[in-house]
Design an enzyme around this catalytic site. Structure first.
Site: not given
Length: 291
Positions: A65, A117, A67-69
């Site tokens: 998580a 997502r 690593k996500y924008p």
């Protein structure tokens, strides 16, 4: 994106012939099942996911998580947190009819991961990719090798071109490398909640960018079914025993709570304890097999 001049994703009724579905997976690499999940199932699943979305993210390490924008929200482990998924969607008979035919050369299969997502406005399109990052072995399989992974994409809101519907390059499972495809090589998987996109291993695809300026985010649950010869990405061994025993035998098998059988020459299975079946050693009960 111009899509009218090229072959499109086939859209089948949920009661279509399974042999036809499997032919499409081998020919095109993907297809859409229309209306597989009833409205009440989608509604129930969304309510459960709303609860999970409202929980503050846990402190400490978050391997994926983080690593996500910021306009990309992620909720893992929906099999544990969402009863509608584990008791209804996970054991859908159409999905398993497809899986049984698809994995017939490699034996039993199970769930590798299932997660939410939610893609908000401003999220750019993904790069084109194959779903092989969790198990790099798949990257090295020759083209003629039997498939060992299947991606199942559940839209829980409408998928449109504007909000980033999945882009699929038909026939790309026969490519030796992903390369750098152009966006106009892909077709759009526009869908309604309750539809399902089935994607063969090696198919090149991407989530589209969300170009909307208002409205709900695009919500999707991604589920990956793998040959039992691959260790699942998520483990479900920490689920409470009473939760596991409220599930069907099939559901338990999907979550790694029973001994499974790859294809021959394996003659005893995997997931054993002391040379015995896992479920027998645990004396595991199930909703459809209480004794």
């Amino acid at each position: 994106m111009t899509v009218d001049s090229k072959p499109q994703l086939q859209r089948l009724a949920a009661d279509a012939d399974v042999d036809r579905m499997c032919r499409l997976l081998e020919e095109d690499g993907a297809f859409i099942l229309k209306g597989l999940l009833p409205f009440d199932v989608v509604e129930s699943f969304n309510r459960e996911l709303d609860v999970q979305m409202a929980i503050p993210p846990p402190k400490g390490e978050r391997l994926l998580a983080d690593k996500y924008p910021p306009h990309f929200k992620y909720v893992p482990n929906v099999a544990t947190t969402c009863p509608t998924f584990r008791n209804t969607i996970l054991i859908n008979p159409v999905i398993h009819a497809i899986c049984e035919a698809y994995f017939q050369r490699t034996g039993d299969y199970w769930l590798s991961a299932a997660f939410l997502r939610e893609i908000e406005s401003g999220m750019p399109a993904q790069p084109f990719h194959r779903d092989d990052a969790t198990h790099p072995l798949m990257h090295y399989q020759p083209l003629e090798a039997p498939p060992i992974s299947l991606s199942v994409i559940f839209p829980l809101t409408e998928f449109t071109e504007e909000n980033g519907a999945t882009e699929v390059i038909l026939g790309s499972h026969r490519w030796t490398e992903v390369g750098t495809p152009e966006r106009d090589q892909a077709v759009l998987a526009t869908m309604d909640p309750g539809d399902v996109l089935i994607v063969r291993q090696r198919v090149v695809h991407a989530g589209g960018g969300n170009r909307t300026t208002a409205g709900k985010p695009r919500r999707v649950v991604l589920a990956y079914f793998n040959s039992v010869q691959l260790t699942p990405f998520e483990t479900y061994r920490t689920m409470p025993r009473e939760m596991v025993e409220s599930m069907t035998v099939l559901g338990q098998r999907m979550l790694g709570w029973r001994t499974m059988k790859p294809s021959d020459p394996n003659i005893v299975g995997i997931n054993l304890i002391d040379d015995k079946r896992l479920e027998n050693v645990l004396q595991l009960k199930a909703a459809d097999s209480p004794a």
